[in-house]
Design an enzyme around this catalytic site. Structure first.
Site, PDB file in Angstrom:
ATOM      1  N   GLN A   1      87.388  67.169  25.783  1.00 18.93           N
ATOM      2  CA  GLN A   1      85.946  67.377  25.985  1.00 18.93           C
ATOM      3  C   GLN A   1      85.365  68.198  24.853  1.00 18.93           C
ATOM      4  O   GLN A   1      86.048  69.026  24.269  1.00 18.93           O
ATOM      5  CB  GLN A   1      85.683  68.115  27.310  1.00 18.93           C
ATOM      6  CG  GLN A   1      85.933  67.286  28.543  1.00 18.93           C
ATOM      7  CD  GLN A   1      87.327  67.558  29.094  1.00 18.93           C
ATOM      8  OE1 GLN A   1      88.283  67.649  28.319  1.00 18.93           O
ATOM      9  NE2 GLN A   1      87.457  67.680  30.389  1.00 18.93           N
ATOM     10  N   LYS A   2      84.102  67.994  24.587  1.00 15.65           N
ATOM     11  CA  LYS A   2      83.450  68.652  23.455  1.00 15.65           C
ATOM     12  C   LYS A   2      83.693  70.156  23.452  1.00 15.65           C
ATOM     13  O   LYS A   2      84.004  70.744  22.418  1.00 15.65           O
ATOM     14  CB  LYS A   2      81.949  68.363  23.485  1.00 15.65           C
ATOM     15  CG  LYS A   2      81.423  68.083  22.094  1.00 15.65           C
ATOM     16  CD  LYS A   2      80.004  67.615  22.056  1.00 15.65           C
ATOM     17  CE  LYS A   2      79.658  67.305  20.617  1.00 15.65           C
ATOM     18  NZ  LYS A   2      79.288  65.933  20.388  1.00 15.65           N
TER      19      LYS A   2
END
Ligand SMILES: Nc1nc2c(ncn2[C@@H]2O[C@H](COP(=O)(O)OP(=O)(O)O)[C@@H](O)[C@H]2O)c(=O)[nH]1
Ligand SMILES: [Mg+2]
Length: 181
Positions: free
Chosen positions: A68-69
């Site tokens: 995830q970012k």
């Protein structure tokens, strides 16, 4: 110094493999499939998971790190001593292809990943609308990579297609390097 450590471990037939890619690419499912675990119960990876696989006489320590970012800034903590980077791509996700390319190229500039080889897994290839190998190679501009030995492979964590072949490439690459020393 790093390369000496690498050689020592390769001689012990132990490898460190870092599995990265955007979230939802299928990294955890790939690891589970390889380990013959249930692939229907995968939930997003928040931290990291290490799995050890014995393959062709080699001990493969596979690090599956969340993509995830918000987690990507932590990737750098896992670079040290990596022999092979497996970059997993969701071949159905054309929308994030450029994001995917940028993250990959950012990684390839990291000094601590310089000696690592790169395997690009074109995952979710069981989906008929997914990108072809050619499309992905162009989209990720793989032909622009000269700093790392790389290989692209079509695979599916659901059907198991090419996962063993991928590991075979990783191990063969290690053997080739051992032979060179
Ligand atoms: N059709 C298809 N779905 C997949 C494949 N690999 C993973 N998935 C699905 O993609 C989603 C994300 O998988 P996950 O392993 O959690 O991705 P990660 O975030 O990269 O670890 C899950 O719903 C999986 O079931 C594949 O090869 N084919
Ligand atoms: Mg995961």
């Amino acid at each position: 110094m790093l390369s000496i450590l690498r050689k020592a471990r390769l001689k012990d037939k132990e490898m460190r493999i870092l599995m990265l890619g955007l979230d939802n690419a299928g990294k955890t499912t790939i690891v589970k499939r390889i380990m013959n675990e249930d692939v229907n119960s995968v939930s997003p990876t928040l931290g990291f998971i290490i799995k050890t696989i014995d393959y062709d006489g080699f001990k493969l320590n596979i690090w599956d790190v969340g993509g995830q970012k918000t987690l990507r800034t932590y990737w750098k903590n896992y670079f040290e001593k990596t022999d092979t980077l497996i970059w997993v791509v969701d071949a159905t996700d054309r929308e994030r292809l450029e994001d995917c390319r940028q993250e990959l190229f950012g990684l390839l500039q990291q000094e601590r990943l310089m000696g690592a080889s790169l395997l690009v897994f074109k995952n979710k290839s069981d989906v008929s609308s997914s990108m072809t190998e050619d499309e992905l190679r162009k989209g990720l501009r793989l032909d622009d990579i000269y700093t790392h030995k790389w290989k692209i492979m079509t695979c599916s964590a659901i059907t198991g297609q090419n996962l063993q072949e991928g590991l075979q490439w990783v191990v063969q690459d290690a053997k080739d390097r051992l032979f060179l020393y």
